[in-house]
Enzyme design. Structure first.
Site, short mmCIF file in Angstrom:
data_model
loop_
_atom_site.label_atom_id
_atom_site.label_comp_id
_atom_site.label_asym_id
_atom_site.label_seq_id
_atom_site.Cartn_x
_atom_site.Cartn_y
_atom_site.Cartn_z
N GLY A 158 0.82 -1.21 0.00
CA GLY A 158 0.00 0.00 0.00
C GLY A 158 0.85 1.26 0.00
O GLY A 158 2.08 1.21 -0.15
N ASN A 192 -3.10 -8.49 0.92
CA ASN A 192 -4.17 -9.19 0.21
C ASN A 192 -4.60 -8.41 -1.03
O ASN A 192 -5.54 -8.80 -1.72
CB ASN A 192 -5.37 -9.48 1.12
CG ASN A 192 -6.07 -8.21 1.59
OD1 ASN A 192 -5.72 -7.10 1.18
ND2 ASN A 192 -7.07 -8.37 2.44
N SER A 221 -3.30 6.94 13.93
CA SER A 221 -3.69 8.13 13.17
C SER A 221 -4.05 9.27 14.12
O SER A 221 -4.53 9.04 15.24
CB SER A 221 -4.91 7.76 12.32
OG SER A 221 -5.55 8.91 11.85
N TYR A 248 -13.98 4.36 11.82
CA TYR A 248 -12.54 4.23 11.52
C TYR A 248 -11.71 4.68 12.72
O TYR A 248 -10.80 3.96 13.17
CB TYR A 248 -12.19 5.05 10.27
CG TYR A 248 -10.70 5.19 10.04
CD1 TYR A 248 -9.91 4.09 9.72
CD2 TYR A 248 -10.06 6.43 10.15
CE1 TYR A 248 -8.54 4.21 9.51
CE2 TYR A 248 -8.70 6.57 9.95
CZ TYR A 248 -7.94 5.45 9.63
OH TYR A 248 -6.58 5.58 9.44
N LYS A 253 -9.01 2.58 15.41
CA LYS A 253 -7.62 2.94 15.77
C LYS A 253 -7.47 3.02 17.29
O LYS A 253 -6.46 2.58 17.84
CB LYS A 253 -7.23 4.28 15.12
CG LYS A 253 -7.06 4.20 13.60
CD LYS A 253 -5.89 3.30 13.20
CE LYS A 253 -5.75 3.18 11.71
NZ LYS A 253 -4.88 2.07 11.29
N PHE A 272 -0.18 12.12 10.94
CA PHE A 272 -1.08 13.23 10.62
C PHE A 272 -1.54 13.05 9.16
O PHE A 272 -2.19 12.06 8.88
CB PHE A 272 -0.45 14.56 11.04
CG PHE A 272 -0.71 14.79 12.51
CD1 PHE A 272 -0.15 13.93 13.47
CD2 PHE A 272 -1.59 15.76 12.96
CE1 PHE A 272 -0.46 14.05 14.82
CE2 PHE A 272 -1.90 15.89 14.31
CZ PHE A 272 -1.33 15.04 15.23
N ASN A 273 -1.17 13.88 8.22
CA ASN A 273 -1.74 13.71 6.86
C ASN A 273 -0.66 13.37 5.84
O ASN A 273 -0.07 14.28 5.25
CB ASN A 273 -2.47 15.00 6.45
CG ASN A 273 -3.70 15.24 7.30
OD1 ASN A 273 -3.58 15.61 8.47
ND2 ASN A 273 -4.87 14.98 6.76
N ASN A 328 -8.99 12.00 0.10
CA ASN A 328 -8.11 13.03 0.67
C ASN A 328 -7.78 14.10 -0.36
O ASN A 328 -7.83 13.87 -1.56
CB ASN A 328 -6.82 12.40 1.18
CG ASN A 328 -7.10 11.37 2.26
OD1 ASN A 328 -8.08 11.50 3.00
ND2 ASN A 328 -6.28 10.34 2.32
N ASP A 368 -15.84 17.15 10.02
CA ASP A 368 -14.56 17.80 9.72
C ASP A 368 -14.25 18.84 10.79
O ASP A 368 -15.16 19.49 11.31
CB ASP A 368 -14.60 18.49 8.35
CG ASP A 368 -14.17 17.55 7.23
OD1 ASP A 368 -13.80 16.40 7.54
OD2 ASP A 368 -14.23 17.97 6.06
N1 LIG Z 1 -2.72 7.37 4.39
C1 LIG Z 1 -3.25 8.05 5.38
O1 LIG Z 1 -3.77 9.15 5.21
C2 LIG Z 1 -3.22 7.48 6.78
C3 LIG Z 1 -3.30 8.35 7.88
C4 LIG Z 1 -3.28 7.81 9.17
C5 LIG Z 1 -3.17 6.43 9.35
N2 LIG Z 1 -3.11 5.62 8.25
C6 LIG Z 1 -3.04 4.16 8.46
O2 LIG Z 1 -1.85 3.68 7.88
C7 LIG Z 1 -2.05 2.36 7.37
C8 LIG Z 1 -1.60 2.30 5.93
O3 LIG Z 1 -2.31 3.29 5.20
P1 LIG Z 1 -2.10 3.46 3.63
O4 LIG Z 1 -2.40 4.88 3.32
O5 LIG Z 1 -0.81 2.87 3.22
O6 LIG Z 1 -3.29 2.56 3.10
P2 LIG Z 1 -3.36 1.62 1.80
O7 LIG Z 1 -4.77 1.24 1.62
O8 LIG Z 1 -2.65 2.24 0.67
O9 LIG Z 1 -2.48 0.36 2.27
C9 LIG Z 1 -3.02 -0.64 3.09
C10 LIG Z 1 -2.64 -1.97 2.47
O10 LIG Z 1 -3.13 -3.01 3.29
C11 LIG Z 1 -3.69 -4.01 2.46
N3 LIG Z 1 -4.69 -4.69 3.30
C12 LIG Z 1 -5.85 -4.19 3.80
N4 LIG Z 1 -6.44 -5.10 4.59
C13 LIG Z 1 -5.64 -6.18 4.59
C14 LIG Z 1 -5.69 -7.45 5.24
N5 LIG Z 1 -6.72 -7.79 6.03
N6 LIG Z 1 -4.68 -8.32 5.04
C15 LIG Z 1 -3.64 -8.01 4.23
N7 LIG Z 1 -3.54 -6.83 3.59
C16 LIG Z 1 -4.52 -5.93 3.78
C17 LIG Z 1 -4.26 -3.28 1.26
O11 LIG Z 1 -4.36 -4.09 0.11
C18 LIG Z 1 -3.21 -2.17 1.07
O12 LIG Z 1 -2.17 -2.60 0.21
C19 LIG Z 1 -3.55 2.06 7.55
O13 LIG Z 1 -3.70 1.28 8.72
C20 LIG Z 1 -4.15 3.43 7.76
O14 LIG Z 1 -5.31 3.39 8.58
C21 LIG Z 1 -3.10 6.12 6.98
#
Ligand SMILES: NC(=O)c1ccc[n+]([C@@H]2O[C@H](COP(=O)([O-])OP(=O)(O)OC[C@H]3O[C@@H](n4cnc5c(N)ncnc54)[C@H](O)[C@@H]3O)[C@@H](O)[C@H]2O)c1
Length: 337
Positions: A14, A36, A128, A152, A156, A181-182, A202, A298
């Site tokens: 991801g 996955n 987050s 969500y 967390k 953060f973001n 976003n 928001d």
């Molecule tokens: N990007 C943001 O803005 C942000 C901000 C705060 C926290 N987060 C947290 O950071 C983490 C990563 O975020 P991201 O932006 O990379 O998201 P993303 O969706 O790009 O990456 C998450 C990855 O996890 C995989 N996935 C989801 N459920 C799964 C499971 N049950 N088993 C195996 N793989 C699984 C998805 O296919 C994806 O590749 C998340 O937990 C998200 O909540 C993200």
């Protein structure tokens, strides 16, 4: 440098996981991806191979599959896990909370079981700033009260509480909780970046898709907030800085043997209009936008007090809003869809 320990990255293909993969390789670790592919593409693996110049070890699978995770941890002598896997859309979590409870909570429990069974108890968790809900103080410190505004955010908070309980149950658990953060921006190669499967939730990916002509216009939700230009203010952090924060967190866990919870932000806020203007410079085009009603839930202003991360992890964000926009634009201009 590290001793070359093997690190499992759940959700490693991801957005945040893929950038962290590269940072870990550069720091001398041996990362291993489990994903996955519910929200990422398999060809991310090939792109990671192009960036690192090395084969990428990966496995398609789900964090709820305890025996698979256990097998991966044992076979690969995994020293620590970085848990990125989860769903992250606030609006989708409101519409379908069970989907979020199942993936984010049951997924984390599956991982815990596999780690406990294989005595691998070092974890970096993607939390987050959403855990602060509507913050009562700005900048937000780690001591600010937690509160959730949607399912969500609830997942967390529950994950953080589960981690705390595990540490009480067995002091061998070393958990680094990173409250992002973001995250925005992309790898400077333009080969990996944020790749939402549906319409982006976003600002930055939405803006980028408007700039490239995939979406017609940017909706700006509210211009009557109590901020200098009336639009919402957020702490945007370059995903490359965020990736480095993971490496710093891992090294700190290995070095000190103690867990922590830290904000990962820049400590500075930018408004939606600041981002739009900076992005226009980066892409050399004007971005069509319109002001629409505020979105419920928001908040006006959200930025981190990033002091603890500096003191504890010896990490701070280095890249600017200009870097974030230039790198997002480079990524968006390449078409990997
Ligand atoms: N990007 C943001 O803005 C942000 C901000 C705060 C926290 N987060 C947290 O950071 C983490 C990563 O975020 P991201 O932006 O990379 O998201 P993303 O969706 O790009 O990456 C998450 C990855 O996890 C995989 N996935 C989801 N459920 C799964 C499971 N049950 N088993 C195996 N793989 C699984 C998805 O296919 C994806 O590749 C998340 O937990 C998200 O909540 C993200």
């Amino acid at each position: 440098m590290s001793d070359g320990q093997s690190i499992l990255l759940t959700g490693g293909s991801g957005y945040v996981g893929s950038h962290t993969y590269v940072a870990l390789v550069q720091a001398g670790f041996k990362p291993y991806i489990l994903d996955n592919f519910s929200n990422s593409k398999k060809n991310v693996v090939e792109r990671l191979e192009r960036i690192t110049g090395l084969p990428v070890p990966w496995h398609e699978g789900d964090t709820r599959d305890v025996s698979l995770l256990q097998e991966i941890i044992v076979k690969n002598d995994i020293a620590a896990v970085m848990h990125f896997a989860g769903f992250k859309s606030v609006s989708e979590s409101v519409a379908n909370p069970l989907k979020y409870f199942d993936n984010n909570l049951a997924g984390m429990i599956g991982l815990f079981k596999a780690m406990e069974n294989s005595a691998c108890r070092t974890l970096v968790f993607s939390s987050s700033a959403t855990v602060y809900g509507d913050p009562i103080e700005i900048p937000i410190t780690e001591k600010s009260p937690k509160n959730f505004l949607n399912p969500y955010g609830y997942t967390k908070i529950v994950c953080e509480e589960m981690l705390a309980s595990l540490s009480v149950s067995n002091t061998q658990w070393r958990n680094g909780v990173l409250r992002y953060f973001n995250p925005v921006g992309a790898h400077p190669s333009g080969l990996i970046g944020e790749d939402p499967s549906g319409p982006p939730n976003n600002l930055m990916p939405y803006l980028a898709q408007v700039a490239v002509g995939k979406l017609p216009i940017l909706n700006i939700y509210g211009n009557d907030y109590p901020t200098p230009d009336g639009t919402g203010v957020r702490d945007y952090i370059h995903v490359q800085d965020l990736a480095e924060a993971h490496v710093a967190a891992l090294k700190t866990l290995f070095k000190t043997g103690s867990g922590f919870t830290v904000n990962i932000g820049t400590g500075r806020g930018y408004s939606v209009m600041d981002v739009v203007y900076e992005f226009e410079i980066a892409c050399g085009k004007s971005i069509p936008y319109q002001f629409v009603e505020r979105r419920s839930g928001d908040i006006a202003v959200c930025y981190a007090d990033a002091t603890l991360a500096k003191n504890l992890l010896n990490w701070n964000a280095k890249l600017s809003l200009t870097d974030m926009c230039i790198d997002s634009w480079r990524w968006q201009s390449n078409d990997f869809s």
